[in-house]
Design a protein around this motif. Structure first.
Motif, mmCIF file in Angstrom:
data_model
loop_
_atom_site.group_PDB
_atom_site.id
_atom_site.type_symbol
_atom_site.label_atom_id
_atom_site.label_comp_id
_atom_site.label_asym_id
_atom_site.label_seq_id
_atom_site.Cartn_x
_atom_site.Cartn_y
_atom_site.Cartn_z
ATOM 1 N N ILE A 175 37.462 21.315 99.738
ATOM 2 C CA ILE A 175 37.203 21.082 98.326
ATOM 3 C C ILE A 175 37.722 22.297 97.566
ATOM 4 O O ILE A 175 37.596 23.429 98.029
ATOM 5 N N GLY A 176 38.353 22.042 96.449
ATOM 6 C CA GLY A 176 38.875 23.119 95.617
ATOM 7 C C GLY A 176 38.470 22.914 94.178
ATOM 8 O O GLY A 176 38.221 21.791 93.735
ATOM 9 N N LEU A 177 38.395 23.998 93.440
ATOM 10 C CA LEU A 177 38.036 23.966 92.036
ATOM 11 C C LEU A 177 39.032 24.830 91.280
ATOM 12 O O LEU A 177 39.271 25.972 91.656
ATOM 13 N N PRO B 41 43.038 30.273 87.743
ATOM 14 C CA PRO B 41 42.474 30.559 89.056
ATOM 15 C C PRO B 41 41.975 29.296 89.747
ATOM 16 O O PRO B 41 41.605 28.325 89.091
ATOM 17 N N ASN B 42 41.967 29.335 91.066
ATOM 18 C CA ASN B 42 41.338 28.254 91.825
ATOM 19 C C ASN B 42 40.588 28.846 93.011
ATOM 20 O O ASN B 42 40.905 29.914 93.502
ATOM 21 N N LEU B 43 39.572 28.127 93.424
ATOM 22 C CA LEU B 43 38.698 28.529 94.514
ATOM 23 C C LEU B 43 38.638 27.374 95.488
ATOM 24 O O LEU B 43 38.498 26.225 95.074
ATOM 25 N N GLY B 44 38.773 27.656 96.766
ATOM 26 C CA GLY B 44 38.761 26.589 97.751
ATOM 27 C C GLY B 44 37.823 26.867 98.907
ATOM 28 O O GLY B 44 37.613 28.021 99.302
ATOM 29 N N PHE B 45 37.225 25.807 99.443
ATOM 30 C CA PHE B 45 36.371 25.860 100.626
ATOM 31 C C PHE B 45 36.925 24.852 101.619
ATOM 32 O O PHE B 45 37.257 23.733 101.242
ATOM 33 N N GLY C 55 38.702 30.677 99.993
ATOM 34 C CA GLY C 55 39.841 31.407 99.443
ATOM 35 C C GLY C 55 39.902 31.351 97.930
ATOM 36 O O GLY C 55 39.445 30.398 97.309
ATOM 37 N N VAL C 56 40.471 32.392 97.340
ATOM 38 C CA VAL C 56 40.673 32.469 95.895
ATOM 39 C C VAL C 56 42.164 32.647 95.652
ATOM 40 O O VAL C 56 42.806 33.479 96.295
ATOM 41 N N SER D 65 49.501 29.832 94.793
ATOM 42 C CA SER D 65 49.713 31.142 95.414
ATOM 43 C C SER D 65 49.051 31.216 96.780
ATOM 44 O O SER D 65 48.136 30.442 97.084
ATOM 45 N N PRO D 66 49.500 32.146 97.603
ATOM 46 C CA PRO D 66 48.710 32.458 98.791
ATOM 47 C C PRO D 66 47.333 32.943 98.326
ATOM 48 O O PRO D 66 47.167 33.372 97.180
ATOM 49 N N ASN D 67 46.344 32.868 99.189
ATOM 50 C CA ASN D 67 45.013 33.335 98.813
ATOM 51 C C ASN D 67 45.047 34.823 98.514
ATOM 52 O O ASN D 67 45.589 35.606 99.292
#
Length: 180
Positions: A65-67, A91-95, A113-114, A138-140
């Motif tokens: 899941i990503g935001l 920005p995005n945040l992923g689990f 990851g961010v 982008s890469p994390n």
């Protein structure tokens, strides 16, 4: 599909309003497969996006899941009859969770990851409203990974927190339909 849409609407408190600021879409990326997503246009300048993806079930399991929170810039001027083409970034945040294998080679893990994503969208002047986007991801920038694997005696855990670029640059293609 209805349950996913209702769940996402409850998360964001989004109403099924006539202004059609909420969309459901599909995405495909070279780094993590494919998925579905929910997009919420807050105004003409910002967007929330929730990504679900990397669906693999069975012997190999993976889910993510990503935001993302993106800023829109209407820099490209075009005739309104062909739509609009805003640039976006944010920005995005992923689990992510993954597991697989059979004894003695079982493994599992959790990634957090961010990163940053940016791209261009085409908001087509159609009914129902739709948009298509291409993004660079982008890469994390920061990442925390826990991996577990079966050792000689039992499960062994490895923790790998890291700052700095982890992974590689990715491309994601998205298509959204604005139903509500």
């Amino acid at each position: 599909m209805k349950k996913v849409v209702l769940f996402l609407a409850l998360i964001w408190g989004a109403s099924f309003a006539a202004d059609k600021q909420n969309a459901v879409g599909l995405w495909v990326g070279d780094f993590s497969g494919w998925g579905i997503d929910y997009k919420r246009l807050n105004d003409n300048n910002t967007v929330w996006n929730v990504y679900l993806g990397d669906f693999r079930l069975g012997d190999e399991t993976a889910m993510g899941i990503g935001l993302g929170y993106y800023f829109l810039h209407n820099i490209i001027k075009a005739d309104a009859s062909i739509g609009r083409f805003p640039l976006h970034w944010g920005p995005n945040l992923g689990f992510g969770f993954w597991s697989g294998g059979d004894r003695p080679n079982r493994y599992s893990g959790l990634d957090i990851g961010v990163g940053i994503a940016g791209g261009i969208s085409w908001f087509a002047p159609t009914t129902p409203a739709l948009d298509a986007s291409i993004e660079l991801v982008s890469p994390n920038i920061g990442m925390w990974r826990e991996s577990r694997e079966v050792g000689p005696d039992d499960w062994r855990a490895n923790y790998n927190p890291a700052l700095g670029l982890k992974g590689s640059l990715g491309v994601r293609l998205l298509v959204h339909l604005y139903f509500f």
